[in-house]
Design a protein around this motif. Structure first.
Motif, PDB file in Angstrom:
ATOM      1  N   GLU A  95       0.822  -1.204   0.000  1.00 30.61           N
ATOM      2  CA  GLU A  95       0.000   0.000   0.000  1.00 30.61           C
ATOM      3  C   GLU A  95       0.860   1.260   0.000  1.00 30.61           C
ATOM      4  O   GLU A  95       2.071   1.200   0.246  1.00 30.61           O
ATOM      5  CB  GLU A  95      -0.869   0.029   1.272  1.00 30.61           C
ATOM      6  CG  GLU A  95      -1.990  -0.968   1.295  1.00 30.61           C
ATOM      7  CD  GLU A  95      -2.510  -1.123   2.714  1.00 30.61           C
ATOM      8  OE1 GLU A  95      -3.563  -0.561   3.001  1.00 30.61           O
ATOM      9  OE2 GLU A  95      -1.844  -1.794   3.510  1.00 30.61           O
ATOM     10  N   SER A  96       0.191   2.366  -0.173  1.00 33.38           N
ATOM     11  CA  SER A  96       0.860   3.660  -0.141  1.00 33.38           C
ATOM     12  C   SER A  96       1.571   3.840   1.207  1.00 33.38           C
ATOM     13  O   SER A  96       0.993   3.578   2.261  1.00 33.38           O
ATOM     14  CB  SER A  96      -0.190   4.753  -0.336  1.00 33.38           C
ATOM     15  OG  SER A  96       0.449   5.979  -0.471  1.00 33.38           O
ATOM     16  N   GLY A  97       2.829   4.245   1.153  1.00 33.87           N
ATOM     17  CA  GLY A  97       3.584   4.476   2.387  1.00 33.87           C
ATOM     18  C   GLY A  97       4.368   3.256   2.854  1.00 33.87           C
ATOM     19  O   GLY A  97       5.061   3.307   3.866  1.00 33.87           O
ATOM     20  N   ALA A  98       4.281   2.140   2.119  1.00 36.45           N
ATOM     21  CA  ALA A  98       4.965   0.914   2.540  1.00 36.45           C
ATOM     22  C   ALA A  98       6.482   1.050   2.474  1.00 36.45           C
ATOM     23  O   ALA A  98       7.211   0.330   3.157  1.00 36.45           O
ATOM     24  CB  ALA A  98       4.515  -0.259   1.671  1.00 36.45           C
ATOM     25  N   GLY A  99       6.965   1.972   1.619  1.00 38.26           N
ATOM     26  CA  GLY A  99       8.414   2.155   1.500  1.00 38.26           C
ATOM     27  C   GLY A  99       8.964   1.743   0.150  1.00 38.26           C
ATOM     28  O   GLY A  99      10.173   1.657  -0.029  1.00 38.26           O
ATOM     29  N   LYS A 100       8.083   1.537  -0.801  1.00 37.25           N
ATOM     30  CA  LYS A 100       8.513   1.060  -2.124  1.00 37.25           C
ATOM     31  C   LYS A 100       9.405   2.080  -2.831  1.00 37.25           C
ATOM     32  O   LYS A 100      10.479   1.745  -3.328  1.00 37.25           O
ATOM     33  CB  LYS A 100       7.275   0.748  -2.995  1.00 37.25           C
ATOM     34  CG  LYS A 100       6.281  -0.189  -2.323  1.00 37.25           C
ATOM     35  CD  LYS A 100       5.081  -0.484  -3.195  1.00 37.25           C
ATOM     36  CE  LYS A 100       4.219   0.707  -3.558  1.00 37.25           C
ATOM     37  NZ  LYS A 100       3.488   1.298  -2.426  1.00 37.25           N
ATOM     38  N   SER A 101       8.958   3.339  -2.859  1.00 38.30           N
ATOM     39  CA  SER A 101       9.744   4.356  -3.564  1.00 38.30           C
ATOM     40  C   SER A 101      11.052   4.652  -2.852  1.00 38.30           C
ATOM     41  O   SER A 101      12.086   4.866  -3.496  1.00 38.30           O
ATOM     42  CB  SER A 101       8.942   5.658  -3.707  1.00 38.30           C
ATOM     43  OG  SER A 101       7.829   5.440  -4.528  1.00 38.30           O
TER      44      SER A 101
HETATM   45  N1  ATP Z   1      11.274  13.206   2.302  1.00 37.48           N
HETATM   46  C1  ATP Z   1      10.671  12.493   3.253  1.00 37.48           C
HETATM   47  N2  ATP Z   1      10.624  12.934   4.527  1.00 37.48           N
HETATM   48  C2  ATP Z   1      10.022  12.229   5.504  1.00 37.48           C
HETATM   49  N3  ATP Z   1       9.419  11.031   5.309  1.00 37.48           N
HETATM   50  C3  ATP Z   1       9.428  10.542   4.070  1.00 37.48           C
HETATM   51  C4  ATP Z   1      10.035  11.234   2.970  1.00 37.48           C
HETATM   52  N4  ATP Z   1       9.876  10.489   1.852  1.00 37.48           N
HETATM   53  C5  ATP Z   1       9.197   9.379   2.233  1.00 37.48           C
HETATM   54  N5  ATP Z   1       8.916   9.409   3.559  1.00 37.48           N
HETATM   55  C6  ATP Z   1       8.190   8.385   4.336  1.00 37.48           C
HETATM   56  O1  ATP Z   1       8.719   7.124   4.051  1.00 37.48           O
HETATM   57  C7  ATP Z   1       7.681   6.139   4.057  1.00 37.48           C
HETATM   58  C8  ATP Z   1       7.717   5.349   2.769  1.00 37.48           C
HETATM   59  O2  ATP Z   1       7.352   6.205   1.691  1.00 37.48           O
HETATM   60  P1  ATP Z   1       7.368   5.732   0.182  1.00 37.48           P
HETATM   61  O3  ATP Z   1       7.198   6.930  -0.668  1.00 37.48           O
HETATM   62  O4  ATP Z   1       8.559   4.888  -0.071  1.00 37.48           O
HETATM   63  O5  ATP Z   1       6.071   4.820   0.085  1.00 37.48           O
HETATM   64  P2  ATP Z   1       5.510   4.054  -1.195  1.00 37.48           P
HETATM   65  O6  ATP Z   1       5.379   2.621  -0.791  1.00 37.48           O
HETATM   66  O7  ATP Z   1       6.342   4.363  -2.369  1.00 37.48           O
HETATM   67  O8  ATP Z   1       4.046   4.674  -1.338  1.00 37.48           O
HETATM   68  P3  ATP Z   1       3.233   5.127  -2.675  1.00 37.48           P
HETATM   69  O9  ATP Z   1       2.553   3.865  -3.150  1.00 37.48           O
HETATM   70  O10 ATP Z   1       2.261   6.123  -2.142  1.00 37.48           O
HETATM   71  O11 ATP Z   1       4.188   5.703  -3.645  1.00 37.48           O
HETATM   72  C9  ATP Z   1       6.386   6.887   4.308  1.00 37.48           C
HETATM   73  O12 ATP Z   1       6.069   6.779   5.674  1.00 37.48           O
HETATM   74  C10 ATP Z   1       6.734   8.295   3.930  1.00 37.48           C
HETATM   75  O13 ATP Z   1       5.950   9.194   4.666  1.00 37.48           O
END
Ligand code: ATP
Ligand code: NI
Length: 378
Positions: A44-50
Motif C-alpha cells: 500500500e501507499s507508504g509501505a516504502g517502495k519508492s
Molecule cells: N522526504 C521524506 N521525509 C520524511 N518522510 C518521508 C520522505 N519520503 C518518504 N517518507 C516516508 O517514508 C515512508 C515510505 O514512503 P514511500 O514513498 O517509499 O512509500 P511508497 O510505498 O512508495 O508509497 P506510494 O505507493 O504512495 O508511492 C512513508 O512513511 C513516507 O511518509
C-alpha cells in the motif's frame, strides 16, 4: 539458480530524520533480481517502495539517509554501510563514490522510470531533443547519431510517426505516450536493469495493458531485468516473475508469482488479494483491507501488521517475526514473516481483537469503540 544475481539487496535500511521523529521508511529489506527477471515490489501507499528504489539508485535526499545494508550490482557495491568506531553508520571503502554512481551506474547500467512522466520530462523542451540530449550525454555518440538513435527508440516503444513526433512538446503527448517516452529514455543506454516506480498508475487500463505488453516484448528482446513497483496485484500477475510484498518498511512475503497467488502465506498478502477483483468474484464480494497503515515513525510492536490482521493473537504484539522459507522441497523459495509459521506459541495464544476482527465481528465499529475493545482484551 546457480548464477550470481544481477542485483542483490541485503538488509537495506533507510530513515528520514524529521522533527516529528525518525521515519523507518525501509527497515531491513533483502531481495534479489536475476538476469532477465521481472521482480515486483508491492504494498500500500507508504509501505516504502519508492524509498527502497531511490535507495538502490542512491537518490535519497535529506533528511533521508541510508543507514544500513548492502546493495550489490554485478559485483559492485552500490551501497555498503558499516558501523564506524563512533557507532554511527558510514560508507565502507568498497562502496562506489557519487562520481562512480553517476558515471558507471545510473542510466547506463540501471535506469529508473518514475510514476509521473511530467516530472521527468521538461515541459519547455521538445520530447525528441530531451531524448537526444540524454543519449548524447550517456553514450559516446555525436548529435546526429544521437538523433537517429532517439527516433529509433521512439519507434521501438510504439510512438507512431516518430520523425514527426520528435518535435512535439511533452504536453502534446497523451499520458500513455509520455510514459512510452520515459521507457524509451530508460532503454536508450541499454541498461541491464530498469526500475519502474508505478509507471502505469496514472494510465487507464487499456493503455496500461499496452505498456505491459511493451515491457514483455522489450524484456524478451533485450533481456532487460526489471524491478516493478506497484500497489496493484493485478499488474503483478500480468508482469512479474517473482514478487516481494512490503508492509511498513519490511518485506513480509516473497515468492514466485504463482505461489504468491495460489499458495498465499501471509495474512496481509491474503488481504491485498481479497481487495482486488478476480474472475471468480463479483465486485460486491471484494473486501478492502481494514484500517489504515500505521505511521512508519512509530511502527506497532511485534508484527507490524498485527493491528489490522484478522488472525492476530497476543503473541503477535510481542514477537517480531523473522523471514523463513516455507516452500515445499524442490519448489522455489517462498519466504514469509508471520508468527503462524514460527514456534513461538502462536497456536496457544489468545486471539487479539484488531481493527480487522472487530469489524468482522460487530459490523461497523466506531473508532472509539475499537480503541476500548483493544484496551481491555485479556
Ligand atoms: N522526504 C521524506 N521525509 C520524511 N518522510 C518521508 C520522505 N519520503 C518518504 N517518507 C516516508 O517514508 C515512508 C515510505 O514512503 P514511500 O514513498 O517509499 O512509500 P511508497 O510505498 O512508495 O508509497 P506510494 O505507493 O504512495 O508511492 C512513508 O512513511 C513516507 O511518509
Ligand atoms: Ni511510491
Amino acid at each position: 539458480m546457480t548464477a550470481e544475481p544481477l542485483l542483490s539487496v541485503e538488509n537495506l535500511q533507510t530513515q528520514f530524520f524529521t522533527e516529528e521523529g525518525t521515519v523507518r521508511a525501509v527497515d531491513g529489506i533483502s531481495f534479489e533480481v536475476n538476469e532477465g527477471e521481472i521482480v515486483g515490489l508491492v504494498g500500500e501507499s507508504g509501505a516504502g517502495k519508492s524509498v527502497a528504489t531511490s535507495s538502490i539508485m542512491r537518490l535519497v535526499e535529506s533528511p533521508g539517509q541510508i543507514v544500513g545494508g548492502t546493495v550489490t550490482y554485478k559485483g559492485k557495491k552500490i551501497v555498503d554501510i558499516e558501523t564506524g568506531p563512533d557507532g554511527e553508520p558510514r560508507q565502507s571503502d568498497e562502496m562506489l563514490t557519487n562520481e562512480e554512481m553517476r558515471e558507471q551506474i545510473r542510466g547506463k547500467e540501471i535506469a529508473i522510470i518514475f510514476q509521473d512522466p511530467m516530472e521527468a520530462l521538461n515541459p519547455v523542451f521538445k520530447v525528441g531533443a530531451q531524448l537526444r540530449e540524454f543519449i548524447e550525454i550517456n553514450r559516446d555518440v555525436d548529435r546526429k547519431e544521437a538523433r537517429r538513435i532517439a527516433v529509433d527508440m521512439l519507434r521501438e516503444v510504439g510512438i507512431p510517426e516518430p520523425e514527426k513526433r520528435y518535435d512535439s512538446y511533452p504536453h502534446q503527448f497523451s499520458g500513455g505516450m509520455r510514459q512510452r517516452v520515459l521507457i524509451a529514455m530508460a532503454l536508450a543506454c541499454e541498461p541491464s536493469l530498469i526500475i519502474a516506480d508505478e509507471p502505469t498508475t496514472a494510465l487507464d487500463v487499456t493503455v496500461e495493458g499496452q505498456i505491459i505488453d511493451l515491457v514483455h516484448d522489450l524484456e524478451a528482446r533485450y533481456d532487460t531485468s526489471f524491478v516493478w513497483v506497484t500497489h496493484d496485484l493485478g499488474v503483478v500477475a500480468e508482469i512479474c516473475d517473482r514478487v516481494n510484498v512490503m508492509y511498513l518498511g519490511e518485506i513480509i512475503e516473497s515468492a514466485h508469482v504463482d505461489d504468491l497467488f495460489y499458495d498465499t502465506k501471509h495474512p496481509y498478502t491474503e488481504a491485498l488479494l481479497q481487495s482486488i477483483p478476480r474472475p471468480d468474484q463479483t465486485v460486491e464480494e471484494l473486501d478492502p483491507i481494514v484500517g489504515v497503515m500505521p505511521e512508519a515513525i512509530n511502527p506497532p510492536s511485534g508484527c507490524r501488521f498485527h493491528t489490522r490482521c484478522p488472525d492476530a493473537r497476543t503473541v503477535c504484539r510481542e514477537v517480531h517475526p523473522s523471514q523463513r522459507d516455507e516452500s515445499d522441497a524442490g519448489d522455489p523459495v517462498h519466504q514469509v514473516a508471520c508468527l503462524k509459521y514460527e514456534s513461538v506459541g502462536y497456536e496457544d495464544a489468545q486471539p487479539l481483537e484488531t481493527e480487522a476482527t472487530a469489524a468482522f465481528g460487530g459490523g461497523i465499529v466506531e473508532a472509539t469503540d475499537a480503541t476500548d475493545a483493544q484496551g481491555d482484551e485479556a
